[in-house]
Design an enzyme around this catalytic site. Structure first.
Site, PDB file in Angstrom:
ATOM      1  N   ASP A 170       0.831  -1.206   0.000  1.00 13.02           N
ATOM      2  CA  ASP A 170       0.000   0.000   0.000  1.00 13.02           C
ATOM      3  C   ASP A 170       0.865   1.256   0.000  1.00 13.02           C
ATOM      4  OD1 ASP A 170      -2.657  -0.839  -0.105  1.00 13.02           O
ATOM      5  OD2 ASP A 170      -2.777  -1.165   2.044  1.00 13.02           O
ATOM      6  N   LEU A 171       1.826   1.301   0.902  1.00  9.52           N
ATOM      7  CA  LEU A 171       2.646   2.500   1.059  1.00  9.52           C
ATOM      8  C   LEU A 171       3.498   2.761  -0.179  1.00  9.52           C
ATOM      9  CD1 LEU A 171       3.710   1.966   4.762  1.00  9.52           C
ATOM     10  CD2 LEU A 171       2.104   3.674   3.909  1.00  9.52           C
TER      11      LEU A 171
END
Length: 415
Positions: A188-189
């Site tokens: 995600d990051l």
């Protein structure tokens, strides 16, 4: 002491507006980067509920009396410097407001399922007709095409599917061996970071040519791409890399060790550093032994050597080892918990903690942007907004809605 929040006189993206239709982490992380750099980010949230992460607690932000608010710490991590507008995009009125906002925006970010926004007339092709030079970035688990396009993408699953967990975790032949996910949602990051770069590149292209474009970001694509040298190791050799836990396949000792009161990392890069390491531990014999004198031999005899080193390291405290090895020029470091991280003088000197007043009456403690820029430093002057905090402001000041129109929209549940 925590850093004092400041508002720089100028920011690199203060001329841009971003319409943020994302939620959870990957999209909001991209939007937060853009907001930190000065963009006006308008976060669209569901009336009455908002971003899913608002409810991912405890822990929650506490007000001035120490009581929990409705602001989950997870939400606070990815939404500073934004404005929140509540809007039901399933309604005709809500869709019209999105179109009006898009006409006044430079970038649209969204992370809905593939094709979901098309039925509302809010997909790229539809909004492009409203604003031809629009930059439109979609974030999904698997991308807009391919056999998995319709699947929902979750970070944990992507870490497994994308190969990360095949190289992360203790060796299979060791106690506790097996695959491990990362301690934070790295796919995600990293997708949020790659999306930030793609948006900036698209904006540069637009500034040069006047042409907008569509950006298709997928968590799986990013997870595969970010394996870096592990990918090329495999592609060059045809051999899939294995898990090595906190050890290194080619260097010994290059791993964690338990001290008498915690853990340290020892990263020996050459034979001289190894000699100084064992001398600092009072075991020069571990260098004089021909089985351990040179790195190729240490790698070959790691199963014999590492237990001896582990026994040696347990004779001192974490700080005693760090002091001794730094003095000897041996690369090393502690494994800190977050108490120790935020108490670290280097972290404090870099101003990574920022405390801001929050509308709840309390103080929200945040981690500031790590981007250090001499002319256009990032900002951290606005706490993550409460749900719908800026709805009326945006409708009134940006779109020219009257108080009566706003009241009617609120009565219908559109906002």
């Amino acid at each position: 002491m925590p850093a004092t929040p400041t508002t720089p006189a100028k920011q690199a993206l203060s001329h841009l507006r971003v319409l943020d239709l994302t939620r959870v982490l990957a999209g909001p992380w991209c939007a937060q980067n853009l907001a930190d750099l000065g963009a006006d980010v308008i976060k669209i949230e569901r009336p009455g509920a908002g971003d899913d992460t608002r409810h991912w607690g405890p822990p929650y932000l506490r007000d001035a009396e120490g009581r929990d608010t409705s602001e989950a710490a997870y939400y606070l991590a990815a939404n500073r410097n934004k404005r929140s507008v509540t809007l039901d995009i399933a309604s005709a009125e809500g869709q019209q407001i999105i179109r009006e906002l898009a006409r006044q925006s430079d970038v649209v970010l969204e992370n809905y399922k593939v094709g979901q926004l098309k039925k509302y007339g809010l997909d790229y092709e539809s909004l492009k007709r409203e604003k031809p030079d629009l930059i439109y970035c979609s974030v999904t688990g698997f991308g807009q095409d391919g056999p998995y396009a319709q699947r929902a993408g979750y970070d944990f699953i992507i870490q497994g599917m994308g190969g990360f967990m095949s190289i992360t975790g203790e060796r299979d032949d060791q106690p506790g061996g097996g695959p491990q996910k990362a301690g934070v949602a790295i796919s995600d990051l990293m997708t949020g970071m790659y999306a930030t770069i793609a948006v900036m590149a698209a904006l540069t292209h637009r500034d040069r040519t006047g042409e907008g474009q569509y950006i298709d970001m997928a968590l799986l694509d990013v997870q595969v791409a970010m394996l870096a040298n592990m990918n090329t190791n495999y592609l060059a050799s045809g051999q899939a890399p294995k898990r090595w836990g906190n050890a290194h396949p080619n260097i010994v000792p290059y791993q964690t060790f338990a001290t008498s009161d915690g853990y340290i990392i020892v990263a020996v890069g050459n034979d001289g550093q190894y000699r100084r390491f064992v001398e600092a531990g009072g075991r020069p014999d571990l260098h004089q032994d021909e089985r351990f004198a040179a790195n190729p031999m240490r790698v070959r005899h790691r199963d014999t050597l590492v237990p001896l080193l582990a026994e040696m390291v347990k004779t001192k405290t974490k700080q005693e080892w760090i002091d001794a090895l730094e003095a000897a020029g041996v690369p090393c470091g502690p494994i800190n918990d977050l108490d120790e991280v935020f108490d670290n003088p280097q972290v404090q000197a870099r101003g990574l903690r920022v405390d801001l007043p929050h509308p709840s009456g309390g103080t929200v403690r945040l981690v500031g942007s790590p981007m250090k820029m001499s002319a256009t430093p990032p900002r951290c002057d606005a706490p993550p907004p409460t749900l719908g905090q800026h709805t009326e402001q945006v409708l009134r000041d940006m779109l020219g809605y009257s108080e009566q129109q706003i009241g009617e929209l609120r009565g219908k549940g559109t906002i």
